[in-house]
Design an enzyme around this catalytic site. Sequence first.
Site, short mmCIF file in Angstrom:
data_model
loop_
_atom_site.label_atom_id
_atom_site.label_comp_id
_atom_site.label_asym_id
_atom_site.label_seq_id
_atom_site.Cartn_x
_atom_site.Cartn_y
_atom_site.Cartn_z
N CYS A 78 0.84 -1.25 -0.28
CA CYS A 78 -0.09 0.04 -0.03
C CYS A 78 0.97 1.38 -0.12
O CYS A 78 1.83 1.27 0.78
CB CYS A 78 -0.87 0.05 1.23
SG CYS A 78 -1.71 1.48 1.68
N GLU A 79 0.59 2.25 -0.85
CA GLU A 79 1.55 3.35 -1.13
C GLU A 79 1.30 4.32 0.24
O GLU A 79 2.02 5.34 0.16
CB GLU A 79 1.28 3.95 -2.26
CG GLU A 79 0.14 4.63 -2.58
CD GLU A 79 -0.17 5.51 -3.92
OE1 GLU A 79 -0.69 6.57 -4.15
OE2 GLU A 79 0.49 5.17 -4.93
N HIS A 80 0.08 4.19 0.91
CA HIS A 80 -0.01 5.22 1.97
C HIS A 80 0.70 4.62 3.30
O HIS A 80 1.29 5.72 4.01
CB HIS A 80 -1.52 5.14 2.27
CG HIS A 80 -2.57 5.78 1.09
ND1 HIS A 80 -3.66 5.38 0.96
CD2 HIS A 80 -2.26 6.64 0.19
CE1 HIS A 80 -4.28 5.86 -0.05
NE2 HIS A 80 -3.25 6.72 -0.43
N HIS A 81 0.76 3.29 3.40
CA HIS A 81 1.57 2.93 4.72
C HIS A 81 2.66 2.12 4.58
O HIS A 81 3.28 1.76 5.50
CB HIS A 81 0.39 2.18 5.68
CG HIS A 81 -0.68 2.90 5.93
ND1 HIS A 81 -1.86 2.81 5.27
CD2 HIS A 81 -0.79 3.97 6.82
CE1 HIS A 81 -2.82 3.88 5.83
NE2 HIS A 81 -2.17 4.67 6.82
N GLN A 119 -5.26 -0.58 -4.49
CA GLN A 119 -5.97 -1.59 -5.09
C GLN A 119 -6.83 -1.03 -6.59
O GLN A 119 -6.86 -1.76 -7.35
CB GLN A 119 -6.81 -2.38 -4.18
CG GLN A 119 -7.54 -3.42 -4.75
CD GLN A 119 -8.37 -4.48 -3.57
OE1 GLN A 119 -8.23 -4.32 -2.52
NE2 GLN A 119 -9.48 -4.96 -4.04
N HIS A 147 -5.99 -5.90 3.49
CA HIS A 147 -4.91 -4.91 3.79
C HIS A 147 -4.52 -4.83 4.99
O HIS A 147 -5.28 -4.62 5.89
CB HIS A 147 -5.70 -3.50 3.13
CG HIS A 147 -5.89 -3.55 1.70
ND1 HIS A 147 -5.26 -2.45 0.94
CD2 HIS A 147 -6.92 -4.09 1.06
CE1 HIS A 147 -5.75 -2.78 -0.16
NE2 HIS A 147 -6.72 -3.50 -0.31
N CYS A 149 -2.91 -2.82 6.37
CA CYS A 149 -3.17 -1.28 6.95
C CYS A 149 -4.33 -1.13 7.79
O CYS A 149 -4.71 -0.47 8.85
CB CYS A 149 -2.92 -0.05 5.94
SG CYS A 149 -4.02 -0.36 4.62
#
Length: 188
Positions: A78-81, A119, A147, A149
Site C-alpha cells: 500500500c502506498e499510503h502506509h 488496489q 490490507h 493497514c
Amino acid sequence: MTEKEELIAGHYKAILELLGEDPNREGLVKSPERIAKAMLYNTKGYAESPEEILRSAMFHEDYHQMVVVKDIEFYSLCEHHMLPFFGKAHVAYIPNHQVTGLSKIARVVDVFSRRLQLQERLTLQIKDCIQETLQPLGVMVVIEAQHMCMQMRGVQKQNSITVTSDFTGAFTRPETRAEFMNLIRSEK
C-alpha cells in the site's frame, strides 16, 4: 551489495536508530541490508514492462469466447502506509483475433502489484494494459484483497476483504459480467 541496496540500507539503519533501536545489536546488524533487498524485490515491477510481457507471446487465433485466468495470487505494498496487501486477481478477456500465453496474464498482475499501489489503481492498470496491448473485445478484472493497514493498525478489522472491479467492451453487457462472475465463483 549494489550501490542502490547500500543507499537504501543506510536509510533503514537511520530509521532503526530514530525508532530507538540499536542497529548494531546482533539481531539487527544485517536487517537494513535484508530490508533493502526485500524492498527492491517488492517494487521490482517498476523495472518491468507488462506490455512487452504480453507481446512476447501474442498469437493470431480465431477464438472469440471468454478467456479467464482466476485466483492469481498477488502481493503488493500500500502506498499510503507501505504495508502489504495481498489476495487474488481474476482476469478475463474476449479475444479479437489475438490471444496471449496464459502465464502472461499472471505476469502482468505481478508487474503491477510489485509497485507501491492502491488496489483501485492496480485493477485499472491490469485492465488497461490488456485492453491496449491485445485490443480484445473486452476485459474484466476483479481483485479481492486483505490490507494489513486495515488489519494491524487503524480500524483493525481482521476479516475485511476489499473487492474492486473494472471492465471494458463486451463486459459492459450485464450478461457477460454475470457469466464472468459465475466462472470465478465456481468450484475448482
